[in-house]
Every structure is written in structure tokens, then in C-alpha cells.
Design an enzyme around this catalytic site. Structure first.
Site, short mmCIF file in Angstrom:
data_model
loop_
_atom_site.label_atom_id
_atom_site.label_comp_id
_atom_site.label_asym_id
_atom_site.label_seq_id
_atom_site.Cartn_x
_atom_site.Cartn_y
_atom_site.Cartn_z
N GLU A 93 94.93 67.16 26.69
CA GLU A 93 94.54 67.24 25.27
C GLU A 93 93.47 66.19 24.94
OE1 GLU A 93 97.62 68.32 22.50
OE2 GLU A 93 97.00 66.73 21.15
N ARG A 98 61.58 68.16 4.08
CA ARG A 98 61.19 67.06 3.18
C ARG A 98 59.79 66.55 3.53
NH1 ARG A 98 64.59 63.57 0.19
NH2 ARG A 98 66.05 64.91 -0.87
#
Ligand SMILES: Cc1cc2nc3c(=O)[nH]c(=O)nc-3n(C[C@H](O)[C@H](O)[C@H](O)COP(=O)(O)OP(=O)(O)OC[C@H]3O[C@@H](n4cnc5c(N)ncnc54)[C@H](O)[C@@H]3O)c2cc1C
Length: 376
Positions: A244, A270
Site C-alpha cells: 500500500e 496570462r
């Protein structure tokens, strides 16, 4: 050292991205707001083969090695924005499928694994208790052997997928005098008398992944429902944590890449429109440094595991680093977007990422493991 993916791995990555983009992002905003689990996404991911990635073909899996598995999961995180769905699939794989595969007898493997890999069954593991989180082995749940049965009593909390689970691997102490060596893993099927979902839990992030508390009150299971053997609970928990901690955040690497690409597009827009963008450059470079470092620690840990080693240190580094890197990347993305944030749902990514610092052992616990290897 070899740093490239094979053509097969690249093809899998590409097909996961195509699949996840097309199938897994529908109605996410509504699902998240209403804490709804996507059964559609669950079933489609299972059919695609995600659930069974590391499971041998004889049990319905794909039989992929761990590096191929993390390659596919990274692609899931890149293309699927439903982090809760990905988290539920991960919890199912590492805390249910892997323990069955590694510790189940042939009958248990045949009974559960094909249904888990096909997504027909949802599997969970129940370790955490109200008074036993990081210090998991101090759990208070008890089991007692009576004739041909075990009787389990105790309560569990923060259990992922509990409201939808078909089978639980529950950890309880059969012999408290032996301490952690008394901890045993029991298989409890949905509908077993004495096993109940006591309370559904709500979270700040990963809200599409259901969670609940569980209660075991004189819950009886037959002797054959022990996983592994009596007293093997700590070994089972440790083995599934190793998988895990390496694999569960692979998808966050995909998320980080997606966020960087989104921020670069925003910054370039931008720049084109003559607005302020110069402060973005250093943040985007930092995000990229974090992404590539995260990839290296993940691939190294997975590679060591693929060699049959037990990379305790590398798994802890991987879990701690990727979790923190993803949170910081979300924060940087939020800073870059400023008030334009609402359109791009990055605040949800941040709320989802924060849980990564807690589950599967908190960042502090990973650091304790790493320092502990130096005798500290
Ligand atoms: C999204 C999510 C999903 C989860 N799913 C599951 C599941 O499916 N099954 C399951 O069994 N559990 C699950 N858990 C529970 C999880 O494993 C625990 O939350 C985790 O182990 C931490 O325990 P705790 O929350 O009780 O925190 P605590 O252990 O109380 O820790 C609180 C704080 O103290 C710090 N701390 C504690 N001990 C030490 C120490 N020795 N050294 C340094 N710092 C320390 C921690 O790092 C943390 O910052 C899940 C948790 C989350 C958030």
C-alpha cells in the site's frame, strides 16, 4: 539502471488515459457534493482490468508486475479526477486483494479473488479503532475460540468502503497475553450475524469514497475464516502496508502532472494577454522538481519490491514524500490560480490530497520508521 518504460507499459498507460478520460469523470461535482460513490466508475474500472492489475490471471487478474501496476495507476490519477473512486479502488486492492493473495489458502483465494478482481465484491480491511490509530497493534478488539467458531467483539473506525463492503478482513486479538503476536485476521462476510455498520462517516476530502465505523458484537465466524493462521495478523497487516505504501499514491503523481499542465496553460494565457505571470515560473519549476522526485522514489520502491525485497525504508520515503509533494503542489496551484480557482476545482484536489498524509501511516509515522532504521 534503466529508466524507460517498455512499449507494452506505454501502451497500457495510453489506454488507461483514454479509458479514464472517457468514462470516469462524469457528474463528479455532483457526486462530490452529495458524497456519492460512482458504481458506474467502479464497474467500468474493474472491467477494464484496474482492480486486478497485480493479481495473477488464474484469479481473474491481469498478472501485471508492480512497476506496470504503478504505471497504470499513475495514468489513472492523470486522467481521472475522481480521486475518491481511485482511493476506493486502491484500498480494495492493497488491503483486501493482496492479503487474500498472499495469505489465503487455495479455497479462500478461489472464493474471493475472482469476485474482488471483477468488482462484483468490495473488500475492506478493518484495523483502526477509536483508541488505536498509528499505534495499530494496541487494538482492543478481541476474538475468542469456542468449539468450532471464533467470537469477535470490538469496534473499528475510519474504514474505507465499509458502507458498500461484501467482505471484511478484521483484525482482533485472540491472545492478549501475547501482545501483538496474538493479533489474528478474520474474514467476515456481509450479513454475518453480529457484524454491523454502526455509523457512516463524512470527510473533508475523498468524499466520493464511502467510509464508516464497524461494530462486532458476539460476531461468530467458523474456524476456516482465519486468514493465514492464528497470530499472523501483524504479518498480514505489515505485508499489505508494504504494497500500500508503495502503490497507493501512484495516482497522486498523475494528479500532480495534470495540475502542472493546467498551471502552465494558465500562466501562458496570462503571458499572452499581458497580465502578471513572472511569479508563476518559480512555482511551476518547484512543482516539476517535486513531480520528478516523487516519480523516482515511487519507481525505486516498486523496483526493489519487484526484485523480491522488502523495501521498508524506500516504501516509507515514498509514502511520506509523495503525500507531502501532492499537498504542496495543490497549494502552489491554488496560489497560481488565485481567484480564478473556482472554475478549475483545484480546491477539491487539495482536500483530497490532505488525507494522503494520514492514511496508510501518517507522515510522522513514516519518518519514525526511517529514523528508526538508524537506531533513533
Ligand atoms: C482517508 C482515510 C482512509 C482510511 N481507511 C482506513 C481503512 O480502510 N482501514 C483502517 O483500518 N484504517 C483506515 N484509516 C485510518 C488510518 O489508518 C489512521 O487514521 C491512521 O493510522 C492514523 O491514526 P489516527 O487517525 O488515529 O491518528 P493518531 O494515531 O491519533 O495520530 C494523531 C497525530 O499524532 C501523530 N502521532 C501518533 N503517533 C505518533 C508517533 N509514535 N510518533 C510521531 N507522531 C505520532 C500522528 O502522526 C498524527 O499527526 C483511514 C484514514 C483515512 C484518513
Amino acid at each position: 539502471m534503466e529508466f524507460s518504460w517498455t512499449n507494452e507499459q506505454l501502451a497500457l498507460r495510453h489506454s488507461v488515459i483514454q479509458f479514464a478520460r472517457a468514462e470516469l469523470n462524469r457528474d463528479l461535482v455532483e457526486h462530490e457534493a452529495n458524497e456519492e460513490f460512482s458504481w458506474d466508475g467502479w464497474r467500468k474500472s474493474a472491467q477494464f482490468g484496474i482492480h486486478g492489475l497485480p493479481i495473477p490471471k488464474e484469479y481473474g487478474g491481469r498478472g501485471a508486475d508492480i512497476l506496470t501496476t504503478v504505471c497504470a495507476l499513475e495514468a489513472m490519477g492523470y486522467a481521472c479526477r475522481d480521486n475518491g473512486l481511485i482511493f476506493s479502488i486502491n484500498a480494495h486492492m492493497w488491503s483486501s486483494e493482496i492479503p487474500f493473495l498472499m495469505f489465503g489458502d487455495e479455497e479462500q483465494k478461489n472464493r474471493y479473488l475472482p469476485k474482488l478482481t471483477s468488482g462484483e465484491f468490495v473488500g475492506i480491511h478493518a484495523m483502526t479503532e477509536p483508541a488505536a490509530g498509528s499505534d495499530a497493534f494496541s487494538l482492543r478488539s478481541r476474538a475468542e475460540r469456542k468449539g468450532d467458531r471464533y467470537i469477535i467483539n470490538g469496534s473499528k473506525t475510519f474504514i474505507t468502503n465499509a458502507p458498500i463492503a461484501d467482505v471484511v478482513i478484521v483484525f482482533a486479538n485472540l491472545d492478549p497475553a501475547k501482545g501483538a503476536r496474538g493479533i489474528t485476521a478474520f474474514i467476515v462476510d456481509k450479513g454475518t450475524s453480529g457484524f454491523n455498520i454502526s455509523r457512516k462517516l463524512h470527510k473533508m476530502g475523498l468524499r466520493t469514497s464511502p467510509m464508516a465505523e464497524l461494530a462486532f458484537v458476539d460476531c461468530e465466524v467458523p474456524l476456516e475464516n482465519v486468514l493465514g493462521k492464528e497470530g499472523a495478523g501483524t504479518a498480514i497487516f505489515t505485508a499489505s502496508m508494504e504494497w500500500e505504501r508503495i502503490c497507493i499514491l501512484a495516482s497522486e503523481i498523475g494528479t500532480m502532472q495534470r495540475l502542472i499542465e493546467s498551471c502552465v496553460r494558465f500562466a501562458l494565457d496570462r503571458k499572452r494577454s499581458g497580465g502578471e505571470y513572472s511569479s508563476f515560473s518559480s512555482k511551476i519549476a518547484d512543482m516539476e522538481i517535486r513531480l520528478e522526485t516523487a516519480r523516482l522514489v515511487l519507481y525505486q520502491a516498486a523496483w526493489l519490491k519487484s526484485l523480491g525485497k522488502h523495501p521498508l525504508r524506500e516504501a516509507a520515503i515514498c509514502k511520506a514524500y509523495v503525500a507531502e509533494a501532492c499537498v504542496q503542489t495543490c497549494l502552489d496551484a491554488i496560489q497560481i490560480y488565485g481567484t480564478s480557482l473556482n472554475d478549475c476545482q483545484i480546491e477539491r484536489e487539495l482536500r483530497d490530497a490532505i488525507a494522503g498524509k494520514i492514511y496508510s501511516g501518517t507522515t510522522e509515522i513514516q519518518k519514525t520508521i526511517i529514523a528508526g532504521l538508524h537506531g533513533l
